[in-house]
Design a protein around this motif. Sequence first.
Motif, PDB file in Angstrom:
ATOM      1  N   ILE A   1       0.833  -1.198   0.000  1.00 32.74           N
ATOM      2  CA  ILE A   1       0.000   0.000   0.000  1.00 32.74           C
ATOM      3  C   ILE A   1       0.872   1.254   0.000  1.00 32.74           C
ATOM      4  CG2 ILE A   1      -1.570   1.385   1.421  1.00 32.74           C
ATOM      5  CD1 ILE A   1      -2.801  -1.275   2.400  1.00 32.74           C
ATOM      6  N   VAL A   2       1.865   1.272   0.880  1.00 40.09           N
ATOM      7  CA  VAL A   2       2.732   2.446   1.016  1.00 40.09           C
ATOM      8  C   VAL A   2       3.507   2.702  -0.275  1.00 40.09           C
ATOM      9  CG1 VAL A   2       4.709   3.402   2.266  1.00 40.09           C
ATOM     10  CG2 VAL A   2       2.885   2.228   3.523  1.00 40.09           C
ATOM     11  N   LYS A   3       4.066   1.661  -0.869  1.00 37.34           N
ATOM     12  CA  LYS A   3       4.832   1.832  -2.108  1.00 37.34           C
ATOM     13  C   LYS A   3       3.944   2.309  -3.258  1.00 37.34           C
ATOM     14  CE  LYS A   3       6.678  -2.298  -1.668  1.00 37.34           C
ATOM     15  NZ  LYS A   3       7.434  -3.549  -1.915  1.00 37.34           N
ATOM     16  N   THR A   4       2.726   1.811  -3.303  1.00 42.12           N
ATOM     17  CA  THR A   4       1.809   2.236  -4.363  1.00 42.12           C
ATOM     18  C   THR A   4       1.491   3.722  -4.247  1.00 42.12           C
ATOM     19  OG1 THR A   4       0.802   0.036  -4.421  1.00 42.12           O
ATOM     20  CG2 THR A   4      -0.451   1.837  -5.405  1.00 42.12           C
ATOM     21  N   ILE A   5       1.214   4.184  -3.022  1.00 41.16           N
ATOM     22  CA  ILE A   5       0.906   5.597  -2.822  1.00 41.16           C
ATOM     23  C   ILE A   5       2.146   6.460  -3.074  1.00 41.16           C
ATOM     24  CG2 ILE A   5       0.188   7.318  -1.105  1.00 41.16           C
ATOM     25  CD1 ILE A   5      -1.625   5.148   0.092  1.00 41.16           C
ATOM     26  N   MET A   6       3.331   5.944  -2.768  1.00 38.38           N
ATOM     27  CA  MET A   6       4.566   6.663  -3.092  1.00 38.38           C
ATOM     28  C   MET A   6       4.702   6.866  -4.600  1.00 38.38           C
ATOM     29  SD  MET A   6       7.149   4.788  -0.387  1.00 38.38           S
ATOM     30  CE  MET A   6       8.685   5.470  -1.017  1.00 38.38           C
ATOM     31  N   VAL A   7       4.349   5.847  -5.387  1.00 38.28           N
ATOM     32  CA  VAL A   7       4.438   5.964  -6.845  1.00 38.28           C
ATOM     33  C   VAL A   7       3.493   7.040  -7.368  1.00 38.28           C
ATOM     34  CG1 VAL A   7       3.917   4.808  -9.039  1.00 38.28           C
ATOM     35  CG2 VAL A   7       5.233   3.614  -7.293  1.00 38.28           C
ATOM     36  N   THR A   8       2.268   7.045  -6.869  1.00 36.58           N
ATOM     37  CA  THR A   8       1.252   7.927  -7.441  1.00 36.58           C
ATOM     38  C   THR A   8       1.254   9.326  -6.833  1.00 36.58           C
ATOM     39  OG1 THR A   8      -0.396   7.057  -5.877  1.00 36.58           O
ATOM     40  CG2 THR A   8      -0.280   6.021  -8.047  1.00 36.58           C
ATOM     41  N   CYS A   9       1.773   9.459  -5.588  1.00 37.81           N
ATOM     42  CA  CYS A   9       1.619  10.734  -4.863  1.00 37.81           C
ATOM     43  C   CYS A   9       2.892  11.247  -4.197  1.00 37.81           C
ATOM     44  CB  CYS A   9       0.549  10.583  -3.769  1.00 37.81           C
ATOM     45  SG  CYS A   9      -1.020   9.881  -4.314  1.00 37.81           S
ATOM     46  N   GLY A  10       3.978  10.490  -4.222  1.00 33.18           N
ATOM     47  CA  GLY A  10       5.141  10.791  -3.394  1.00 33.18           C
ATOM     48  C   GLY A  10       5.928  12.026  -3.771  1.00 33.18           C
ATOM     49  N   LEU A  11       5.799  12.484  -5.014  1.00 30.80           N
ATOM     50  CA  LEU A  11       6.507  13.688  -5.469  1.00 30.80           C
ATOM     51  C   LEU A  11       5.519  14.832  -5.706  1.00 30.80           C
ATOM     52  CD1 LEU A  11       9.688  13.764  -5.992  1.00 30.80           C
ATOM     53  CD2 LEU A  11       8.690  11.469  -5.843  1.00 30.80           C
ATOM     54  N   TYR A  12       4.439  14.832  -4.918  1.00 31.52           N
ATOM     55  CA  TYR A  12       3.418  15.878  -5.010  1.00 31.52           C
ATOM     56  C   TYR A  12       2.834  15.932  -6.418  1.00 31.52           C
ATOM     57  CZ  TYR A  12       6.018  17.198  -0.801  1.00 31.52           C
ATOM     58  OH  TYR A  12       6.668  17.193   0.410  1.00 31.52           O
ATOM     59  N   ASP A  13       2.718  17.142  -6.966  1.00 32.13           N
ATOM     60  CA  ASP A  13       2.114  17.288  -8.285  1.00 32.13           C
ATOM     61  C   ASP A  13       3.116  17.047  -9.419  1.00 32.13           C
ATOM     62  OD1 ASP A  13       3.107  19.615  -7.025  1.00 32.13           O
ATOM     63  OD2 ASP A  13       2.196  20.924  -8.513  1.00 32.13           O
ATOM     64  N   ALA A  14       4.292  16.497  -9.077  1.00 32.43           N
ATOM     65  CA  ALA A  14       5.259  16.076 -10.096  1.00 32.43           C
ATOM     66  C   ALA A  14       5.380  14.553 -10.131  1.00 32.43           C
ATOM     67  CB  ALA A  14       6.622  16.694  -9.822  1.00 32.43           C
ATOM     68  N   SER A  15       4.463  13.851  -9.472  1.00 30.26           N
ATOM     69  CA  SER A  15       4.577  12.390  -9.338  1.00 30.26           C
ATOM     70  C   SER A  15       4.485  11.675 -10.680  1.00 30.26           C
ATOM     71  CB  SER A  15       3.505  11.866  -8.378  1.00 30.26           C
ATOM     72  OG  SER A  15       3.691  12.386  -7.080  1.00 30.26           O
ATOM     73  N   GLY A  16       3.626  12.155 -11.578  1.00 31.42           N
ATOM     74  CA  GLY A  16       3.510  11.516 -12.888  1.00 31.42           C
ATOM     75  C   GLY A  16       4.782  11.651 -13.697  1.00 31.42           C
ATOM     76  N   GLN A  17       5.351  12.842 -13.696  1.00 25.94           N
ATOM     77  CA  GLN A  17       6.610  13.071 -14.414  1.00 25.94           C
ATOM     78  C   GLN A  17       7.727  12.207 -13.837  1.00 25.94           C
ATOM     79  OE1 GLN A  17       7.789  17.177 -14.460  1.00 25.94           O
ATOM     80  NE2 GLN A  17       9.747  16.767 -15.450  1.00 25.94           N
ATOM     81  N   PHE A  18       7.774  12.111 -12.502  1.00 24.13           N
ATOM     82  CA  PHE A  18       8.781  11.277 -11.850  1.00 24.13           C
ATOM     83  C   PHE A  18       8.617   9.812 -12.264  1.00 24.13           C
ATOM     84  CE2 PHE A  18      10.475   8.685  -8.405  1.00 24.13           C
ATOM     85  CZ  PHE A  18      11.675   9.305  -8.103  1.00 24.13           C
ATOM     86  N   ALA A  19       7.365   9.343 -12.331  1.00 26.45           N
ATOM     87  CA  ALA A  19       7.117   7.951 -12.719  1.00 26.45           C
ATOM     88  C   ALA A  19       7.601   7.682 -14.138  1.00 26.45           C
ATOM     89  CB  ALA A  19       5.627   7.628 -12.594  1.00 26.45           C
ATOM     90  N   VAL A  20       7.415   8.643 -15.023  1.00 27.96           N
ATOM     91  CA  VAL A  20       7.845   8.483 -16.412  1.00 27.96           C
ATOM     92  C   VAL A  20       9.370   8.473 -16.516  1.00 27.96           C
ATOM     93  CG1 VAL A  20       7.915   9.617 -18.670  1.00 27.96           C
ATOM     94  CG2 VAL A  20       5.751   9.448 -17.426  1.00 27.96           C
ATOM     95  N   GLU A  21      10.030   9.394 -15.823  1.00 27.19           N
ATOM     96  CA  GLU A  21      11.466   9.580 -16.003  1.00 27.19           C
ATOM     97  C   GLU A  21      12.319   8.666 -15.129  1.00 27.19           C
ATOM     98  OE1 GLU A  21      12.087  13.734 -15.362  1.00 27.19           O
ATOM     99  OE2 GLU A  21      11.150  14.315 -17.263  1.00 27.19           O
ATOM    100  N   ILE A  22      11.812   8.286 -13.956  1.00 28.09           N
ATOM    101  CA  ILE A  22      12.613   7.503 -13.007  1.00 28.09           C
ATOM    102  C   ILE A  22      11.935   6.175 -12.677  1.00 28.09           C
ATOM    103  CG2 ILE A  22      13.659   7.514 -10.697  1.00 28.09           C
ATOM    104  CD1 ILE A  22      13.831  10.633 -11.074  1.00 28.09           C
TER     105      ILE A  22
END
Length: 305
Positions: A230-251
Amino acid sequence: MNRLLEAVVENNRQWTKEGKIATYIPELGKADPNTLGICITTLHGEEYFGGDYETKFTIQSISKVITLMLALLDNGRDRVFSKVGVEPTADAFNSIITLETKNTQKPLNPMINAGAIATVSLIEGKNSEEAFNRILNFTRKITGNPDININKDVYNSEKATGHRNRALAYFMKSTGVIENDVEEVLDVYFRQCSMEATCKDIARIGAMLANDGVLPWSGERIIPRHVARIVKTIMVTCGLYDASGQFAVEIGVPAKSGVGGGILAAVPGRMGIGVLSPALDARGNSIAGLKALEELSKELDLSIF
């Protein structure tokens, strides 16, 4: 691996000149903007370092990962997510607008300030002192560092200037999201954000999560596998605030940033990573830290996607 990490640090040290140190918490403004350090902890307990990895910093919003784990252990997922959602946001980490405009009126996720404050209110303890001591002892356990403590200057600075967080908390009190005494809850929140750590400490937290809740250096299970997921999933979707999607794409790994300049990352089945560089972008994320993680992700093929 140490050679690779030193190369990553040197390749990205130029980015420390970009961005600005957080000054809305006055004590954070004293950090050295040229700092860049990185640490990796593998699931076999091996540790590798590069740059200014021994520099201490206050973990700030990285603590939201810790308190989410503890709240889930104390309450179970149904109770926690009756008070806070799991959806990403396009708004800033300290935004109040969605609390009033969303039909549920509960915070969107536990990684923004409102959600983290709501999460903290669920941690067991007869008063703020007991609740925070449980957080502190849990943090010491999952880092293997019994010396972790709060930076009192940062704590006092946060408490004196945390007006936006007070507004968030009192609004949630008015809607029933927070049931406890607001000032007690906020005191715990300011303390947890002021805990001081190094890249090594947060890399170890990442390694425990990457290992599905088991400490790599001792084999002790700290949290159930489903809580780690649960924690890792929320980190993926929300962990970098409103840059989380960009972070998921690049990293492409579960991660959580903090305005102290730290980033915690957990690469499932492989390693935990801790990065520090205090100069931030407009969204509150470490610029050099993100660049270092991006290079490391490409070099070691870390993306989970």
